[in-house]
Design a protein around this motif. Structure first.
Motif, PDB file in Angstrom:
ATOM      1  N   GLY A  78       0.744  -1.293  -0.025  1.00  0.00           N
ATOM      2  CA  GLY A  78       0.130   0.167   0.173  1.00  0.00           C
ATOM      3  C   GLY A  78       0.864   1.328  -0.011  1.00  0.00           C
ATOM      4  O   GLY A  78       0.618   2.120  -0.616  1.00  0.00           O
ATOM      5  N   LEU A  79       1.961   1.160   0.832  1.00  0.00           N
ATOM      6  CA  LEU A  79       2.772   2.311   0.507  1.00  0.00           C
ATOM      7  C   LEU A  79       3.481   2.759  -0.729  1.00  0.00           C
ATOM      8  O   LEU A  79       3.582   3.882  -0.992  1.00  0.00           O
ATOM      9  N   VAL A  80       4.105   1.549  -1.150  1.00  0.00           N
ATOM     10  CA  VAL A  80       4.459   1.744  -2.624  1.00  0.00           C
ATOM     11  C   VAL A  80       3.434   2.264  -3.532  1.00  0.00           C
ATOM     12  O   VAL A  80       3.809   3.236  -4.362  1.00  0.00           O
ATOM     13  N   GLU A  81       2.100   1.883  -3.597  1.00  0.00           N
ATOM     14  CA  GLU A  81       1.275   2.621  -4.134  1.00  0.00           C
ATOM     15  C   GLU A  81       1.011   4.038  -3.893  1.00  0.00           C
ATOM     16  O   GLU A  81       0.797   4.745  -4.865  1.00  0.00           O
ATOM     17  N   LEU A 128       3.241   5.979  -2.709  1.00  0.00           N
ATOM     18  CA  LEU A 128       4.426   6.631  -3.187  1.00  0.00           C
ATOM     19  C   LEU A 128       4.338   6.783  -4.692  1.00  0.00           C
ATOM     20  O   LEU A 128       4.784   7.963  -5.234  1.00  0.00           O
ATOM     21  N   SER A 129       3.815   5.714  -5.388  1.00  0.00           N
ATOM     22  CA  SER A 129       3.731   6.023  -6.827  1.00  0.00           C
ATOM     23  C   SER A 129       2.727   6.875  -7.178  1.00  0.00           C
ATOM     24  O   SER A 129       3.164   7.688  -8.199  1.00  0.00           O
ATOM     25  N   GLU A 130       1.567   7.091  -6.571  1.00  0.00           N
ATOM     26  CA  GLU A 130       0.499   8.227  -6.683  1.00  0.00           C
ATOM     27  C   GLU A 130       1.049   9.552  -6.380  1.00  0.00           C
ATOM     28  O   GLU A 130       0.881  10.380  -7.228  1.00  0.00           O
ATOM     29  N   LEU A 131       2.203   9.874  -5.451  1.00  0.00           N
ATOM     30  CA  LEU A 131       2.822  11.158  -5.295  1.00  0.00           C
ATOM     31  C   LEU A 131       3.594  11.233  -6.416  1.00  0.00           C
ATOM     32  O   LEU A 131       3.682  12.527  -6.872  1.00  0.00           O
ATOM     33  N   LEU A 132       4.450  10.369  -7.024  1.00  0.00           N
ATOM     34  CA  LEU A 132       5.363  10.537  -8.327  1.00  0.00           C
ATOM     35  C   LEU A 132       4.335  10.991  -9.397  1.00  0.00           C
ATOM     36  O   LEU A 132       4.856  11.820 -10.383  1.00  0.00           O
ATOM     37  N   ALA A 133       3.073  10.451  -9.675  1.00  0.00           N
ATOM     38  CA  ALA A 133       2.398  10.931 -10.631  1.00  0.00           C
ATOM     39  C   ALA A 133       1.306  12.158 -10.540  1.00  0.00           C
ATOM     40  O   ALA A 133       0.752  12.362 -11.379  1.00  0.00           O
ATOM     41  N   ARG A 189      13.220  16.154  -7.289  1.00  0.00           N
ATOM     42  CA  ARG A 189      13.759  15.612  -6.178  1.00  0.00           C
ATOM     43  C   ARG A 189      12.593  15.593  -4.954  1.00  0.00           C
ATOM     44  O   ARG A 189      11.693  16.279  -5.177  1.00  0.00           O
ATOM     45  N   LEU A 190      12.514  14.192  -4.384  1.00  0.00           N
ATOM     46  CA  LEU A 190      11.550  14.000  -3.565  1.00  0.00           C
ATOM     47  C   LEU A 190      11.838  14.564  -2.079  1.00  0.00           C
ATOM     48  O   LEU A 190      12.907  14.774  -1.839  1.00  0.00           O
ATOM     49  N   PRO A 191      10.865  14.941  -1.451  1.00  0.00           N
ATOM     50  CA  PRO A 191      11.037  15.385   0.035  1.00  0.00           C
ATOM     51  C   PRO A 191      11.932  14.426   0.754  1.00  0.00           C
ATOM     52  O   PRO A 191      12.007  13.374   0.347  1.00  0.00           O
ATOM     53  N   ALA A 192      12.541  14.847   1.887  1.00  0.00           N
ATOM     54  CA  ALA A 192      13.450  14.070   2.576  1.00  0.00           C
ATOM     55  C   ALA A 192      12.637  12.808   3.151  1.00  0.00           C
ATOM     56  O   ALA A 192      11.299  12.970   3.365  1.00  0.00           O
ATOM     57  N   LEU A 245      10.792   2.410  -0.693  1.00  0.00           N
ATOM     58  CA  LEU A 245      11.647   3.402  -1.560  1.00  0.00           C
ATOM     59  C   LEU A 245      12.770   2.120  -2.136  1.00  0.00           C
ATOM     60  O   LEU A 245      12.864   2.435  -3.335  1.00  0.00           O
ATOM     61  N   ASP A 246      13.352   1.175  -1.576  1.00  0.00           N
ATOM     62  CA  ASP A 246      14.135   0.047  -2.065  1.00  0.00           C
ATOM     63  C   ASP A 246      13.362  -0.430  -3.179  1.00  0.00           C
ATOM     64  O   ASP A 246      13.917  -0.815  -4.153  1.00  0.00           O
ATOM     65  N   ARG A 247      12.374  -0.812  -3.005  1.00  0.00           N
ATOM     66  CA  ARG A 247      11.230  -1.585  -4.009  1.00  0.00           C
ATOM     67  C   ARG A 247      11.256  -0.691  -5.266  1.00  0.00           C
ATOM     68  O   ARG A 247      11.052  -1.157  -6.297  1.00  0.00           O
ATOM     69  N   LEU A 248      10.884   0.569  -5.062  1.00  0.00           N
ATOM     70  CA  LEU A 248      10.638   1.581  -6.051  1.00  0.00           C
ATOM     71  C   LEU A 248      12.092   1.617  -6.802  1.00  0.00           C
ATOM     72  O   LEU A 248      11.938   1.814  -8.115  1.00  0.00           O
ATOM     73  N   GLU A 249      13.003   1.699  -6.139  1.00  0.00           N
ATOM     74  CA  GLU A 249      14.414   1.767  -7.033  1.00  0.00           C
ATOM     75  C   GLU A 249      14.546   0.757  -7.582  1.00  0.00           C
ATOM     76  O   GLU A 249      15.362   0.711  -8.585  1.00  0.00           O
ATOM     77  N   LYS A 250      14.419  -0.612  -7.162  1.00  0.00           N
ATOM     78  CA  LYS A 250      14.754  -1.738  -7.971  1.00  0.00           C
ATOM     79  C   LYS A 250      13.687  -1.935  -9.183  1.00  0.00           C
ATOM     80  O   LYS A 250      14.254  -2.373 -10.222  1.00  0.00           O
ATOM     81  N   GLU A 251      12.706  -1.132  -9.091  1.00  0.00           N
ATOM     82  CA  GLU A 251      11.734  -1.366 -10.430  1.00  0.00           C
ATOM     83  C   GLU A 251      12.256  -0.108 -11.225  1.00  0.00           C
ATOM     84  O   GLU A 251      11.775  -0.077 -12.546  1.00  0.00           O
ATOM     85  N   GLY A 252      12.985   0.613 -10.912  1.00  0.00           N
ATOM     86  CA  GLY A 252      13.606   1.758 -11.737  1.00  0.00           C
ATOM     87  C   GLY A 252      12.738   2.950 -11.781  1.00  0.00           C
ATOM     88  O   GLY A 252      12.589   3.930 -12.641  1.00  0.00           O
ATOM     89  N   THR A 253      11.738   3.087 -10.729  1.00  0.00           N
ATOM     90  CA  THR A 253      10.837   4.253 -10.501  1.00  0.00           C
ATOM     91  C   THR A 253      11.270   5.451 -10.004  1.00  0.00           C
ATOM     92  O   THR A 253      10.926   6.471 -10.224  1.00  0.00           O
ATOM     93  N   ILE A 254      12.335   5.055  -9.068  1.00  0.00           N
ATOM     94  CA  ILE A 254      12.795   6.471  -8.435  1.00  0.00           C
ATOM     95  C   ILE A 254      14.422   5.937  -8.812  1.00  0.00           C
ATOM     96  O   ILE A 254      15.078   5.040  -8.854  1.00  0.00           O
ATOM     97  N   TYR A 255      15.421   7.112  -8.309  1.00  0.00           N
ATOM     98  CA  TYR A 255      16.678   7.371  -8.298  1.00  0.00           C
ATOM     99  C   TYR A 255      17.177   7.802  -7.096  1.00  0.00           C
ATOM    100  O   TYR A 255      16.981   9.035  -6.602  1.00  0.00           O
TER     101      TYR A 255
END
Length: 227
Positions: free
Chosen positions: A6-9, A11-16, A25-28, A47-57
């Motif tokens: 749910g948290l990943v979802e 965070l993804s909504e925030l990115l979009a 740049r995302l907030p701290a 965040l680790d999961r999103l990074e592995k997916e290539g969604t964040i850097y």
């Protein structure tokens, strides 16, 4: 309290959502943890999961980004952006990126390849120049990431930054006709196929051929613009 999925979802909504600043740049982490009412440990897992997916850097000392970061604050890179020509940049890309493609072919994990395929497909059949430019940028950036060499990635970051800060940076985008974008998209498809089949020499060769075509287009754009 949100579970990881749910948290990943969220965070993804925030990115979009359009809330992310122009620099991506995302907030701290502290602020994100407070916003979503989770511990920083749980946030880092998401965040680790999103990074592995290539969604964040995530870049050490620079923060977390929704798109590949650009080092706007570097005085040295700003100076280089004023001095370097498009040909200077292409000469360096031709030396660096074939090696990155070869390393990516041998070092990418299966999950990396699934993400890279999606990025490759995003460069195909695009009518908007700006949209293609973004998709192309992220596709090439992720090949550099998959090479798994932090020094190579730092060099590639510098190349990207100079391209984005230079006064002539819009020449390449303006040269993207529908025919050019279609050709380059198919070159990306062949390049991905070589990387996914673990053929490093072929990936290097295809990257060099692709960049030589890009170089030809850039030089033509410079001549037409008078830059």
């Amino acid at each position: 309290m949100a579970d990881e999925g749910g948290l990943v979802e969220r965070l993804s909504e925030l990115l979009a959502s359009g809330e992310v600043p122009v620099d991506g740049r995302l907030p701290a982490e502290r602020d994100l943890a407070e916003r979503f009412s989770v511990s920083r440990a749980k946030l880092r897992l998401a965040l680790d999961r999103l990074e592995k997916e290539g969604t964040i850097y995530r870049r050490q000392g620079r923060g977390t980004f929704a798109a590949p970061p650009v080092s706007h604050g570097s005085t040295a890179l700003c100076r280089l952006a004023r001095e370097a020509t498009p040909q200077d940049v292409m000469e360096v890309r031709l030396e660096i990126e074939p090696a990155l493609a070869a390393h990516a072919a041998t070092r990418a994990r299966n999950g990396d390849l699934a993400r890279l395929e999606q990025l490759m497909l995003a460069t195909i059949d695009l009518a908007e120049r700006a949209t293609y430019e973004t998709a192309d940028d992220i596709f090439h950036y992720n090949i550099a990431v998959l090479a798994r060499n932090p020094l190579f990635l730092e060099i590639y970051d510098s190349i990207r930054t100079v391209r984005k800060l230079a006064a002539w940076g819009n020449i390449r985008r303006e040269s993207h006709t529908p025919e050019v974008m279609a050709k380059f998209g198919e070159q990306h498809r062949a390049l991905f196929a070589a990387i996914s089949s673990r053929d490093g020499p072929k990936a290097a060769r295809l990257m060099e051929e692709h960049l030589r075509d890009v170089n030809h287009m850039v030089l033509r754009g410079v001549r037409h613009s008078g830059a």
